[in-house]
Design an enzyme around this catalytic site. Sequence first.
Site, short mmCIF file in Angstrom:
data_model
loop_
_atom_site.label_atom_id
_atom_site.label_comp_id
_atom_site.label_asym_id
_atom_site.label_seq_id
_atom_site.Cartn_x
_atom_site.Cartn_y
_atom_site.Cartn_z
N LYS A 119 -12.60 -73.10 56.70
CA LYS A 119 -11.78 -73.45 55.54
C LYS A 119 -11.34 -74.91 55.57
O LYS A 119 -10.94 -75.46 54.53
CB LYS A 119 -10.55 -72.54 55.45
CG LYS A 119 -9.47 -72.76 56.49
CD LYS A 119 -8.36 -71.75 56.33
CE LYS A 119 -7.23 -71.96 57.34
NZ LYS A 119 -6.45 -73.16 57.07
N ASP A 120 -11.43 -75.56 56.74
CA ASP A 120 -11.02 -76.95 56.85
C ASP A 120 -12.17 -77.93 56.65
O ASP A 120 -11.95 -79.15 56.66
CB ASP A 120 -10.40 -77.21 58.23
CG ASP A 120 -9.08 -76.48 58.42
OD1 ASP A 120 -8.44 -76.14 57.39
OD2 ASP A 120 -8.69 -76.25 59.57
N ARG A 166 -2.27 -74.43 47.62
CA ARG A 166 -2.68 -73.07 47.26
C ARG A 166 -1.58 -72.08 47.63
O ARG A 166 -1.20 -71.22 46.82
CB ARG A 166 -3.98 -72.71 47.98
CG ARG A 166 -4.41 -71.24 47.83
CD ARG A 166 -5.56 -70.91 48.76
NE ARG A 166 -5.19 -71.06 50.16
CZ ARG A 166 -4.55 -70.14 50.87
NH1 ARG A 166 -4.20 -68.99 50.30
NH2 ARG A 166 -4.27 -70.34 52.14
N ARG A 167 -1.05 -72.20 48.84
CA ARG A 167 0.01 -71.31 49.27
C ARG A 167 1.32 -71.60 48.53
O ARG A 167 2.04 -70.69 48.14
CB ARG A 167 0.23 -71.45 50.78
CG ARG A 167 -0.88 -70.83 51.63
CD ARG A 167 -0.73 -71.18 53.08
NE ARG A 167 -1.71 -70.49 53.93
CZ ARG A 167 -2.06 -70.88 55.14
NH1 ARG A 167 -1.50 -71.96 55.67
NH2 ARG A 167 -2.95 -70.21 55.84
N ARG A 184 3.42 -79.34 59.47
CA ARG A 184 2.27 -79.78 60.26
C ARG A 184 2.44 -79.30 61.70
O ARG A 184 3.49 -78.88 62.12
CB ARG A 184 2.15 -81.31 60.26
CG ARG A 184 1.77 -81.97 58.95
CD ARG A 184 0.28 -81.90 58.64
NE ARG A 184 -0.58 -82.18 59.78
CZ ARG A 184 -0.95 -83.40 60.18
NH1 ARG A 184 -0.51 -84.48 59.57
NH2 ARG A 184 -1.78 -83.54 61.21
N ARG A 190 4.51 -74.74 64.76
CA ARG A 190 5.01 -74.28 63.45
C ARG A 190 5.96 -73.09 63.60
O ARG A 190 6.99 -73.02 62.95
CB ARG A 190 3.83 -73.92 62.54
CG ARG A 190 2.93 -75.11 62.24
CD ARG A 190 1.82 -74.74 61.28
NE ARG A 190 0.86 -75.83 61.17
CZ ARG A 190 -0.03 -75.96 60.18
NH1 ARG A 190 -0.07 -75.06 59.21
NH2 ARG A 190 -0.87 -76.97 60.16
N CYS A 288 -10.81 -78.92 49.96
CA CYS A 288 -10.00 -77.91 50.65
C CYS A 288 -8.51 -78.17 50.50
O CYS A 288 -7.71 -77.60 51.23
CB CYS A 288 -10.39 -77.85 52.13
SG CYS A 288 -10.50 -79.45 52.94
#
Length: 346
Positions: A119-120, A166-167, A184, A190, A288
Amino acid sequence: MRVENGHGKNKPNIRKFAENDMADGFNSDGLDCESGEQKKTVKVGTRGSKLALAQTGLVIKALNVRFPQVDFQMVTMSTRGDRDTSRALLEFGGKAVFVEEFEEAILKGDIDIAVHSAKDMPMEIMEGLTISGTLPRACPQDVFIYKSGRSFDRNESFVVGTSSLRRQYQIRDMYPNSVCKNLRGNVGTRIQKLEDGEYDAIILAAAGLERLGIIDGSAGCLEVQKDELTFRYLSTESMLPAACQGIIAIETRTSGEVYDMVRAINDTEAYTQLTCERAVLSRLNAGCHEPIGVYSELHGDHMKISLMKADAVSSDKEKDEEIQIHRKTVEGNTAEWEQLVENLIK
């Protein structure tokens, strides 16, 4: 694969990536070593985070099983994205900063393989390189994480940590008064920021949490309680994943022995999903970072592809921006995936 609701330049040919499609000169016991030559070494590049190391370990394990007579060596590299954690990625190149240095290393011969979270990966891959294979896809869902005992009302104002548009747009569709702030760092960092009270909740990918052993969700699991934290799996209906979320992409040169080895361990279903979901992004001319979710599901010869696009609009400068979520789903035969992609983006 857990789904609560049940449901580049180098154009890949899905059919040629059959799981047992072995290249000439290879067999299930590994490379031919009858000549008594020194054991072949293949260098596998990875970032140094715990998640990257765990994912690369899975790739090397799969390669070792298929080619036990080859020495697969892990090479840890630091990228610009790892070194600069004070700024948002979009300020200095986006997620491509996690990939481009690995691509340069392959082309220079410093490494033979690069392992990425699919996805990255940016849509543009350097000439001479390709995503040659994938491992089986992990859970594609996102997870809403918060301190146990806390509840969230739809109209409540609270702070959510996520750097993904997106989130952000989808969580604000679920909780209109939530405030999203940049987040980040690696997974552990996180979660620590959440525990330290910098955020009321954060959103992370289930695949990373499960691969690191932070949670061990079983099929159909909706919520996990651990270490005074609640990990709530978000359905793909409410939080459509990023394209290729949960897929490990293995990048090599476009041909050669290493390419053939990776092709031999490729998971056909995950590669088909990767191909289709990246094709959707390509047709939308998206990368992305845009607020776009894409998720494809395979059930035998049947394929279902879902798309989410979000827009923030405001007709009154005195008012907060309004989030508009657009969703669309198409279904059909897997062999006709290209037409399904075209139908999806119409």
